[in-house]
Enzyme design. Structure first.
Site, mmCIF file in Angstrom:
data_model
loop_
_atom_site.group_PDB
_atom_site.id
_atom_site.type_symbol
_atom_site.label_atom_id
_atom_site.label_comp_id
_atom_site.label_asym_id
_atom_site.label_seq_id
_atom_site.Cartn_x
_atom_site.Cartn_y
_atom_site.Cartn_z
ATOM 1 N N CYS A 284 -102.109 20.281 78.098
ATOM 2 C CA CYS A 284 -103.520 20.671 78.164
ATOM 3 C C CYS A 284 -104.164 20.566 76.783
ATOM 4 C CB CYS A 284 -103.667 22.101 78.686
ATOM 5 S SG CYS A 284 -103.031 22.340 80.362
ATOM 6 N N CYS B 12 -100.353 25.670 77.462
ATOM 7 C CA CYS B 12 -99.918 24.377 78.002
ATOM 8 C C CYS B 12 -100.081 23.263 76.967
ATOM 9 C CB CYS B 12 -100.734 24.095 79.263
ATOM 10 S SG CYS B 12 -100.680 22.412 79.860
#
Length: 113
Positions: A38, A35
């Site tokens: 993230c 991600c």
């Protein structure tokens, strides 16, 4: 050292001990390894951990901890959950330019600053 390496990773086996039973407020970052948002959040979490030594900052790999995701209704990452006295008291979903300020404001409120 990899970015975020000093941010402890917790999972289903130690979540209760590390988060729910912690004597400190805890900021939990639900993430997945590929991600991009993230990954972009890691420096923010590192700064937060340095700025608030009286707050525990931990990560939960959402792929490996599906029961925690179901328990806290995590449907997208990153998802930041703030715990105080074992209770989820605040949540921030996603990551954008306002996230660091929202984390800071949330922690100040939780800590009573």
């Amino acid at each position: 050292m990899n970015p975020g390496e000093h941010l402890a990773e917790v999972g289903e086996g130690d979540f209760e001990k590390e988060v729910a039973e912690s004597g400190l407020p805890v900021l939990v970052d639900f993430f997945t390894p590929p991600c991009a948002p993230c990954k972009a959040l890691v420096p923010v979490l590192e700064r937060t951990a340095g700025k608030y030594p009286n707050v525990k900052v931990v990560k939960v790999n959402a792929w490996n901890n599906q029961s925690l995701c179901a328990r806290f209704k995590i449907v997208g990452v990153p998802a930041l959950l703030f715990f105080k006295d074992g209770q989820n008291v605040l949540r921030i979903d996603g990551f954008d330019g306002s996230t660091e300020k929202r984390i800071d404001d949330g922690l100040k409120e939780i800590l009573g600053n």
